[in-house]
Design a protein around this motif. Structure first.
Motif, mmCIF file in Angstrom:
data_model
loop_
_atom_site.group_PDB
_atom_site.id
_atom_site.type_symbol
_atom_site.label_atom_id
_atom_site.label_comp_id
_atom_site.label_asym_id
_atom_site.label_seq_id
_atom_site.Cartn_x
_atom_site.Cartn_y
_atom_site.Cartn_z
ATOM 1 N N GLY A 84 0.811 -1.208 0.000
ATOM 2 C CA GLY A 84 0.000 0.000 0.000
ATOM 3 C C GLY A 84 0.847 1.262 0.000
ATOM 4 N N MET A 85 1.904 1.271 0.813
ATOM 5 C CA MET A 85 2.795 2.438 0.857
ATOM 6 C C MET A 85 3.526 2.634 -0.463
ATOM 7 N N LEU A 86 3.969 1.532 -1.065
ATOM 8 C CA LEU A 86 4.786 1.635 -2.274
ATOM 9 C C LEU A 86 3.971 1.834 -3.544
ATOM 10 N N VAL A 87 2.784 1.236 -3.597
ATOM 11 C CA VAL A 87 2.000 1.232 -4.837
ATOM 12 C C VAL A 87 0.811 2.177 -4.770
ATOM 13 N N PHE A 88 0.008 2.076 -3.727
ATOM 14 C CA PHE A 88 -1.248 2.836 -3.683
ATOM 15 C C PHE A 88 -1.092 4.206 -3.032
ATOM 16 N N ARG A 89 -0.052 4.386 -2.216
ATOM 17 C CA ARG A 89 0.343 5.685 -1.676
ATOM 18 C C ARG A 89 -0.803 6.448 -1.015
ATOM 19 N N ALA A 90 -1.572 5.748 -0.222
ATOM 20 C CA ALA A 90 -2.655 6.383 0.528
ATOM 21 C C ALA A 90 -2.116 6.876 1.866
ATOM 22 N N ARG A 91 -2.908 7.676 2.575
ATOM 23 C CA ARG A 91 -2.518 8.118 3.908
ATOM 24 C C ARG A 91 -2.530 6.937 4.870
ATOM 25 N N PRO A 92 -1.792 7.009 5.976
ATOM 26 C CA PRO A 92 -1.686 5.856 6.882
ATOM 27 C C PRO A 92 -3.024 5.316 7.391
ATOM 28 N N ALA A 93 -3.986 6.190 7.677
ATOM 29 C CA ALA A 93 -5.287 5.705 8.167
ATOM 30 C C ALA A 93 -5.986 4.869 7.102
ATOM 31 N N ALA A 94 -5.890 5.286 5.840
ATOM 32 C CA ALA A 94 -6.492 4.507 4.757
ATOM 33 C C ALA A 94 -5.740 3.196 4.556
ATOM 34 N N LEU A 95 -4.400 3.225 4.713
ATOM 35 C CA LEU A 95 -3.623 1.991 4.611
ATOM 36 C C LEU A 95 -4.012 1.010 5.727
ATOM 37 N N ALA A 96 -4.308 1.552 6.903
ATOM 38 C CA ALA A 96 -4.743 0.691 8.004
ATOM 39 C C ALA A 96 -6.065 0.020 7.664
ATOM 40 N N LEU A 97 -7.006 0.773 7.122
ATOM 41 C CA LEU A 97 -8.290 0.195 6.740
ATOM 42 C C LEU A 97 -8.128 -0.772 5.570
ATOM 43 N N GLN A 98 -7.204 -0.461 4.676
ATOM 44 C CA GLN A 98 -6.895 -1.394 3.589
ATOM 45 C C GLN A 98 -6.407 -2.722 4.169
ATOM 46 N N ALA A 99 -5.507 -2.642 5.151
ATOM 47 C CA ALA A 99 -5.000 -3.862 5.789
ATOM 48 C C ALA A 99 -6.105 -4.573 6.560
ATOM 49 N N TYR A 283 -16.846 3.694 7.553
ATOM 50 C CA TYR A 283 -17.894 4.715 7.419
ATOM 51 C C TYR A 283 -17.881 5.649 8.613
ATOM 52 N N ARG A 284 -17.561 5.124 9.780
ATOM 53 C CA ARG A 284 -17.494 5.962 10.976
ATOM 54 C C ARG A 284 -16.457 7.076 10.802
ATOM 55 N N TYR A 285 -15.324 6.738 10.182
ATOM 56 C CA TYR A 285 -14.253 7.711 9.980
ATOM 57 C C TYR A 285 -14.316 8.372 8.594
ATOM 58 N N ARG A 286 -15.273 7.951 7.766
ATOM 59 C CA ARG A 286 -15.413 8.481 6.405
ATOM 60 C C ARG A 286 -14.109 8.333 5.621
ATOM 61 N N LEU A 287 -13.500 7.170 5.745
ATOM 62 C CA LEU A 287 -12.250 6.858 5.055
ATOM 63 C C LEU A 287 -12.364 5.478 4.406
ATOM 64 N N TYR A 288 -11.913 5.361 3.181
ATOM 65 C CA TYR A 288 -11.793 4.081 2.494
ATOM 66 C C TYR A 288 -13.113 3.313 2.461
ATOM 67 N N VAL A 289 -14.209 4.028 2.350
ATOM 68 C CA VAL A 289 -15.523 3.384 2.451
ATOM 69 C C VAL A 289 -15.857 2.604 1.180
ATOM 70 N N GLU A 290 -15.675 3.220 0.005
ATOM 71 C CA GLU A 290 -16.042 2.533 -1.241
ATOM 72 C C GLU A 290 -15.210 1.291 -1.462
ATOM 73 N N ARG A 291 -13.900 1.401 -1.257
ATOM 74 C CA ARG A 291 -13.032 0.250 -1.492
ATOM 75 C C ARG A 291 -13.338 -0.876 -0.505
ATOM 76 N N SER A 292 -13.539 -0.533 0.768
ATOM 77 C CA SER A 292 -13.828 -1.585 1.748
ATOM 78 C C SER A 292 -15.146 -2.274 1.434
ATOM 79 N N THR A 293 -16.134 -1.519 0.980
ATOM 80 C CA THR A 293 -17.412 -2.117 0.602
ATOM 81 C C THR A 293 -17.235 -3.083 -0.562
ATOM 82 N N SER A 294 -16.447 -2.687 -1.549
ATOM 83 C CA SER A 294 -16.204 -3.555 -2.704
ATOM 84 C C SER A 294 -15.481 -4.832 -2.289
ATOM 85 N N VAL A 295 -14.498 -4.705 -1.389
ATOM 86 C CA VAL A 295 -13.766 -5.890 -0.927
ATOM 87 C C VAL A 295 -14.703 -6.850 -0.210
#
Length: 317
Positions: A84-99, A283-295
């Motif tokens: 995520g850090m190397l390829v998707f380059r999102a902020r750390p909170a979004a990387l945490a939700l990605q993980a 959704y509570r933090y309004r971060l990474y909502v669309e991607r998490s829903t798709s996953v």
């Protein structure tokens, strides 16, 4: 394969019902927030308290079993975060939700009904242990990671105080602590309290799934498909592969010396699709909502195949 479809299809149907209600029904976009708040502040805390308060602590903290599961959790967490850090380059909170998408399995809504059907009634306890693990540890961990990023601009002492306050006041963490304390006291749940928790807690997963369906209205699932596919691959294939190595080893004897029921249960638990609580937190933090829903959606649909294949390999009964 039938037991898997019996669990997967209702999950997908509730998502679809939420989408249909938002698309052609009377639910406005604001209904997603209301439902999500109900799940976050009321239903999930009650469900977690019920699980923790009635689970024997000596059985819950089965260290070899949890070590096998944690190996898969932190293995794919590391892979996801670094990529995520190397390829998707999102902020750390979004990387945490990605993980979180790749490690937070749907143990409560899918694991609890599926494992006993697959391996017998004795497999209910491993399913409950994994559900408690997610509720007690995973939620607190990700709240900390998200809060650290969101408060990064504050002075260090203010960051620490803010993070500790956010964790201490988090309803999911509070309900976990209350449940552990209740269980440790050996009080047992009186029938009225148990019934209250059963009825209200049962609404948690369906309400979260329905809210996800509402949120999906007008959202293109093709957005970020490469990223979503990568996360689904980690969740459905890589995590259970790591856990299988730890539980069974290359020659059928894993380094943690788990018995057959424990080994098969922890592998199947790791192979479950992403749980709806990821959406609730995103959704509570309004971060990474669309991607998490798709996953969650795609991993749930594909798990009908991957879980069926895994059960053929592991055997049932």
């Amino acid at each position: 394969m039938q037991p898997v479809f019996d669990v997967v299809l209702p999950v997908f149907a509730i998502l679809a019902a939420g989408w249909a209600a938002g698309r052609i029904g009377p639910f406005p976009p604001s209904a997603t927030a209301v439902l999500n708040d109900f799940v976050y502040w009321v239903a999930f805390p009650v469900l977690i308290f019920r699980a923790m308060a009635t689970a024997p602590l000596t059985d819950t903290f089965d260290l070899p079993f949890l070590a096998a599961y944690s190996g898969g959790v932190f293995g794919v967490f590391t892979i996801s975060y670094v990529v995520g850090m190397l390829v998707f380059r999102a902020r750390p909170a979004a990387l945490a939700l990605q993980a979180m998408c790749v490690i937070f399995a749907n143990t409560g809504y899918m694991g609890v009904p599926l494992l006993p059907v697959a391996f017998g009634p004795e497999a209910l306890l491993p399913a409950v242990i994994l559900t408690v693990y997610n509720a007690a540890f995973m939620v607190a961990l990700f709240v900390v990671l998200i809060e650290l990023d969101l408060r990064a601009a504050d002075p260090p002492l203010q960051v620490v105080a803010g993070v500790l306050r956010a964790v201490a006041l988090n309803p999911l963490v509070l309900s976990t602590a209350a449940g552990v304390a209740w269980s440790a006291a050996g009080l047992g749940l009186p029938t009225p309290i148990r019934t209250f928790c059963d009825i209200l807690g049962a609404a948690a997963a369906p309400a979260a799934l329905f809210a996800m369906g509402l949120f999906l209205v007008g959202k293109p699932l093709r957005a970020g498909l490469g990223e979503v596919s990568w996360l689904v691959f980690l969740k459905l294939l890589v995590q259970p592969a790591i856990v299988a190595w730890l539980a069974l080893g290359p020659l059928g004897h894993g380094p943690l010396a788990l018995d057959s029921l424990q080994a098969r249960s922890v592998i199947l638990g790791a192979a479950l699709p992403t749980g709806s609580l990821v959406f609730v937190l995103a959704y509570r933090y309004r971060l990474y909502v669309e991607r998490s829903t798709s996953v969650i959606l795609i991993s749930t649909v594909l798990s009908a195949v991957t879980l069926s294949v895994l059960l053929l390999l592991l055997g049932t009964g």
